[in-house]
Motif scaffolding. Structure first.
Motif, PDB file in Angstrom:
ATOM      1  N   VAL A   1      31.079  48.615  38.740  1.00 33.22           N
ATOM      2  CA  VAL A   1      30.457  47.329  39.075  1.00 33.22           C
ATOM      3  C   VAL A   1      30.985  46.847  40.416  1.00 33.22           C
ATOM      4  N   THR A   2      30.115  46.775  41.397  1.00 34.58           N
ATOM      5  CA  THR A   2      30.484  46.259  42.709  1.00 34.58           C
ATOM      6  C   THR A   2      30.715  44.750  42.626  1.00 34.58           C
ATOM      7  N   GLY A   3      31.765  44.283  43.286  1.00 29.86           N
ATOM      8  CA  GLY A   3      32.017  42.848  43.342  1.00 29.86           C
ATOM      9  C   GLY A   3      32.444  42.233  42.029  1.00 29.86           C
ATOM     10  N   TYR A   4      32.997  43.037  41.113  1.00 27.91           N
ATOM     11  CA  TYR A   4      33.343  42.500  39.787  1.00 27.91           C
ATOM     12  C   TYR A   4      34.323  41.339  39.875  1.00 27.91           C
ATOM     13  N   ARG A   5      35.224  41.387  40.869  1.00 24.40           N
ATOM     14  CA  ARG A   5      36.218  40.318  40.997  1.00 24.40           C
ATOM     15  C   ARG A   5      35.532  38.977  41.244  1.00 24.40           C
ATOM     16  N   ALA A   6      34.559  38.967  42.149  1.00 22.60           N
ATOM     17  CA  ALA A   6      33.834  37.720  42.420  1.00 22.60           C
ATOM     18  C   ALA A   6      32.935  37.339  41.246  1.00 22.60           C
ATOM     19  N   LEU A   7      32.345  38.317  40.571  1.00 30.25           N
ATOM     20  CA  LEU A   7      31.515  38.019  39.407  1.00 30.25           C
ATOM     21  C   LEU A   7      32.328  37.369  38.296  1.00 30.25           C
ATOM     22  N   LEU A   8      33.548  37.863  38.098  1.00 30.80           N
ATOM     23  CA  LEU A   8      34.397  37.300  37.049  1.00 30.80           C
ATOM     24  C   LEU A   8      34.877  35.895  37.381  1.00 30.80           C
ATOM     25  N   ALA A   9      34.764  35.503  38.651  1.00 33.06           N
ATOM     26  CA  ALA A   9      35.166  34.141  39.004  1.00 33.06           C
ATOM     27  C   ALA A   9      34.333  33.106  38.278  1.00 33.06           C
TER      28      ALA A   9
ATOM     29  N   ARG B   1      43.218  38.036  40.424  1.00 29.95           N
ATOM     30  CA  ARG B   1      43.497  36.938  39.499  1.00 29.95           C
ATOM     31  C   ARG B   1      42.398  36.780  38.446  1.00 29.95           C
ATOM     32  N   PRO B   2      41.106  36.911  38.807  1.00 26.93           N
ATOM     33  CA  PRO B   2      40.082  36.842  37.757  1.00 26.93           C
ATOM     34  C   PRO B   2      40.254  37.898  36.667  1.00 26.93           C
ATOM     35  N   VAL B   3      40.667  39.114  37.050  1.00 28.47           N
ATOM     36  CA  VAL B   3      40.907  40.141  36.030  1.00 28.47           C
ATOM     37  C   VAL B   3      42.079  39.733  35.147  1.00 28.47           C
ATOM     38  N   GLN B   4      43.148  39.213  35.734  1.00 30.62           N
ATOM     39  CA  GLN B   4      44.285  38.787  34.925  1.00 30.62           C
ATOM     40  C   GLN B   4      43.911  37.642  33.996  1.00 30.62           C
ATOM     41  N   ARG B   5      43.054  36.739  34.461  1.00 28.75           N
ATOM     42  CA  ARG B   5      42.592  35.662  33.570  1.00 28.75           C
ATOM     43  C   ARG B   5      41.772  36.239  32.425  1.00 28.75           C
ATOM     44  N   LEU B   6      40.935  37.257  32.718  1.00 35.39           N
ATOM     45  CA  LEU B   6      40.176  37.919  31.661  1.00 35.39           C
ATOM     46  C   LEU B   6      41.113  38.543  30.642  1.00 35.39           C
ATOM     47  N   LEU B   7      42.136  39.264  31.117  1.00 36.10           N
ATOM     48  CA  LEU B   7      43.064  39.925  30.203  1.00 36.10           C
ATOM     49  C   LEU B   7      43.890  38.935  29.406  1.00 36.10           C
ATOM     50  N   GLY B   8      43.973  37.701  29.860  1.00 39.49           N
ATOM     51  CA  GLY B   8      44.737  36.681  29.145  1.00 39.49           C
ATOM     52  C   GLY B   8      43.927  35.838  28.183  1.00 39.49           C
ATOM     53  N   ARG B   9      42.621  36.049  28.145  1.00 36.55           N
ATOM     54  CA  ARG B   9      41.782  35.245  27.253  1.00 36.55           C
ATOM     55  C   ARG B   9      42.088  35.594  25.794  1.00 36.55           C
ATOM     56  N   ARG B  10      42.360  34.595  25.002  1.00 38.40           N
ATOM     57  CA  ARG B  10      42.710  34.834  23.599  1.00 38.40           C
ATOM     58  C   ARG B  10      41.542  35.386  22.795  1.00 38.40           C
TER      59      ARG B  10
ATOM     60  N   PRO C   1      51.470  47.905  31.219  1.00 37.22           N
ATOM     61  CA  PRO C   1      51.004  46.727  31.949  1.00 37.22           C
ATOM     62  C   PRO C   1      50.373  45.706  31.004  1.00 37.22           C
ATOM     63  N   ASP C   2      50.943  44.541  30.936  1.00 37.06           N
ATOM     64  CA  ASP C   2      50.409  43.459  30.106  1.00 37.06           C
ATOM     65  C   ASP C   2      50.975  42.142  30.623  1.00 37.06           C
ATOM     66  N   ALA C   3      50.662  41.829  31.888  1.00 36.58           N
ATOM     67  CA  ALA C   3      51.215  40.624  32.507  1.00 36.58           C
ATOM     68  C   ALA C   3      50.793  39.364  31.775  1.00 36.58           C
TER      69      ALA C   3
END
Length: 578
Positions: free
Chosen positions: A267-275, A296-305, A320-322
């Motif tokens: 997926v091109t531009g996934y970082r901006a899409l996840l914003a 940061r958007p990916v990290q926010r995704l990985l942190g969603r409960r 890896p599990d920041a």
């Protein structure tokens, strides 16, 4: 002929390490390390190993890092003298630790009777790298026992060191530290032109074999909704991440240095899409391979409960599990996970493909030659570099903005090059030296190396350009995106504060923007390196397509003043088409 114990021991160690697969030794000059220097030079003289000499230990370590990065698993040795020389290895040791690269740190030391006495260039080197090394040993000075016993112990030390560096048993490769005490005399009575036929140089025994422990790959039922799953491929994930996404019909969010970019599911531009929070809410499961660090958007995704996170992390190292949200951590997946089931693409995958295609059109528009006719932007430079490189190229990309720009444009013009980066700690230090090391190792595989760096990254390690006339030749093109400062900070909250407040703007420029006004052409001339200043993207493409020889620097100047506004506007445009 009587051979000093220190010299004989160093020869035995180098000979044994070469027999265990060491192809490169990087040496920084010094007195206490003289036995190792003579041994390395003799080994290189007989063509058993390639010797690289650097006057700066920090550059030497990052050069070794680059060699290891592009040598397909071969361990690389670094030799230093005692004192601050050892401490200067630490940044590269940390990077190697976090990226799992096999460095053998051979540091010379004073014998035990001189430690703690105020002797020159003597400090406590034992344990200096702490938990950053997989194995550390302090080897006593030779000469107090029979030579055969000293050499036998050295062979077993070498076996343990190489085993730990390659992660044979642990599945967790990384740097190791062998601290070697030597007493005077430190020089041989005569120089040996080559190893194999020289009297007094030990022929290595058959190496001690340390068997690898096979990884047990699981085949579990993953905890989340398989129909709304994405694959996140971080640094070092490898091509398996792309295979998994395509076999399971899942969208792929791949960082440039993942080794998994490209393909129909990327997926091109996934970082901006996840914003867009609404977009992220549609994801219910994430499978993580490699070490994601860019977004940061990916990290926010990985942190969603509400998201079930599965981390695939081979070996015994930390996973890896920041966001501290992983539900399952696996050493691997069974091969059946990578076998194409032939199922049609799900509506979820098709939505992400369409969103990525819309993002691609936006990125194509803002980086086209027409859009940057008034002067190049950092994003258009990244696209131009990626567009001219192919499967026979390696690209080393610097941290901060270059790697993030590359992430957005890497696949706009077809399959791009293989990308390497120092993402273990994501620092800018040592990147020039790393690039030189990559270029040296890649040339053996018939690959050509380029580097894409920011100006501060280049200046931070400009000493990496220094090479002596007797060093192995290297071909490397370095593209420097020069915006006269640290534009990465403009894309963060610091840039937002500076834009909103005049007083904050002045502070930002001094302590974050850090303008330097350096003349890169004069710097390069001082190091005897070719320099070319290009002023537009077509000229850059032409420069990159021309034959190259030696180390060359291509400088492209871009504006920094509008970086925050441009980044925010681009993110908004991409997220609006989601």
């Amino acid at each position: 002929m009587t051979i000093p114990p220190a010299v004989a021991a160093a020869r035995a160690l180098v000979s044994d390490l070469v027999s265990r697969g060491v192809q490169d030794i990087v040496l920084a000059p010094g007195s206490r390390s003289a036995p190792l220097a003579y041994a390395a030079a003799e080994a290189a003289g007989s063509a058993r190993v390639t010797l690289h000499v650097r006057i700066d230990e920090r550059d030497a370590a990052f050069l070794a890092l680059g060699l290891a990065k592009a040598s397909e698993g071969a361990p690389v040795a670094v030799v230093t003298t005692s004192g601050t020389a050892v401490a200067n290895l630490h940044p590269a040791v940390l990077e190697a630790s976090h990226t799992g690269l096999p460095l053998l740190l051979l540091t010379a030391d004073r014998p035990h009777e001189l430690r703690g006495t105020g002797a020159s260039q003597t400090t406590d080197q034992v344990g200096i790298f702490g938990s950053a090394v997989r194995f550390a040993v302090d080897v006593p000075a030779p000469g107090e026992r029979e030579v055969a016993d000293d050499h036998r112990d050295l062979r077993h030390v070498a076996a343990r060191a190489v085993d730990a560096a390659l992660g044979f048993r642990s599945g967790y490769p990384g740097p190791v530290h062998v601290n070697l005490a030597y007493r005077d005399p430190l020089a041989p009575t005569s120089l040996l032109p080559g190893l194999p036929a020289q009297e007094g140089y030990p022929k290595p025994d058959a190496p001690l074999v340390v068997p690898a422990v096979a990884q047990h790959l699981g085949s579990p039922a993953l905890p989340g909704d398989a129909t709304r799953t994405v694959v996140v491929a971080g640094d070092g994930a490898g091509p398996g991440a792309r295979r998994l996404a395509e076999a399971q019909g899942w969208p792929l969010f791949a960082e440039p240095s993942s080794g998994a970019t490209g393909g129909p599911n990327a997926v091109t531009g996934y970082r901006a899409l996840l914003a867009s929070g609404a977009v992220a809410e549609g994801i219910e499961q994430v499978v993580v391979l490699g070490r994601p660090t860019l977004s940061r958007p990916v990290q926010r995704l990985l942190g969603r409960r509400s998201v079930a996170v599965t981390v695939v992390a081979p070996g015994s190292g930390p996973w890896p599990d920041a966001a501290r949200n992983a539900a399952v951590v696996l050493p691997g997946l069974a091969e059946s996970w990578y076998e194409d089931a032939g199922a049609p693409a799900s509506p979820f995958l098709e939505w992400w493909r369409a969103a990525g295609e819309r993002a691609r059109r936006v990125l194509d528009e803002v980086t086209s030659d027409e859009a940057v006719a008034g002067g190049p932007t950092a994003l258009s430079v990244a696209r131009a570099v990626a567009a001219v490189l192919g499967p026979e190229d390696l690209l080393v990309v610097g941290s901060s903005n270059p790697v993030r720009d590359l992430e957005l444009v890497l696949d706009l013009d077809g399959p791009g090059p293989a990308v390497l980066a120092n993402r273990g700690l994501a620092g800018i230090d040592g990147t020039v030296s790393t690039s030189v090391g990559v270029a040296l190792a890649a040339a053996r595989r018939g690959l050509r190396t380029r580097a894409l760096l920011g100006d501060l990254t280049f200046l931070h390690d400009v000493g990496g350009l220094l090479r002596g006339p007797d060093e192995p030749p290297v071909d490397l093109e370095i593209v420097v995106v020069n915006d006269d400062g640290g534009s990465i900070f403009a894309t963060l909250e610091h840039g937002a504060l500076a834009e909103a407040d005049v007083a904050a703007s002045a502070t930002f420029e001094r302590v974050f923007g850090t303008p330097h006004g350096s003349n890169l052409a004069q710097l390069c001339a001082g190091y005897g390196v070719d320099h070319q200043l290009v002023k537009d993207v077509p000229t850059l493409r032409h420069a990159l397509q021309a034959p190259s020889h030696g180390v060359q620097v291509i400088e492209v100047r871009v504006p920094r003043v509008d970086r925050f506004a441009e980044t925010r506007a681009l993110t908004r445009r991409i997220s609006d088409v989601a």
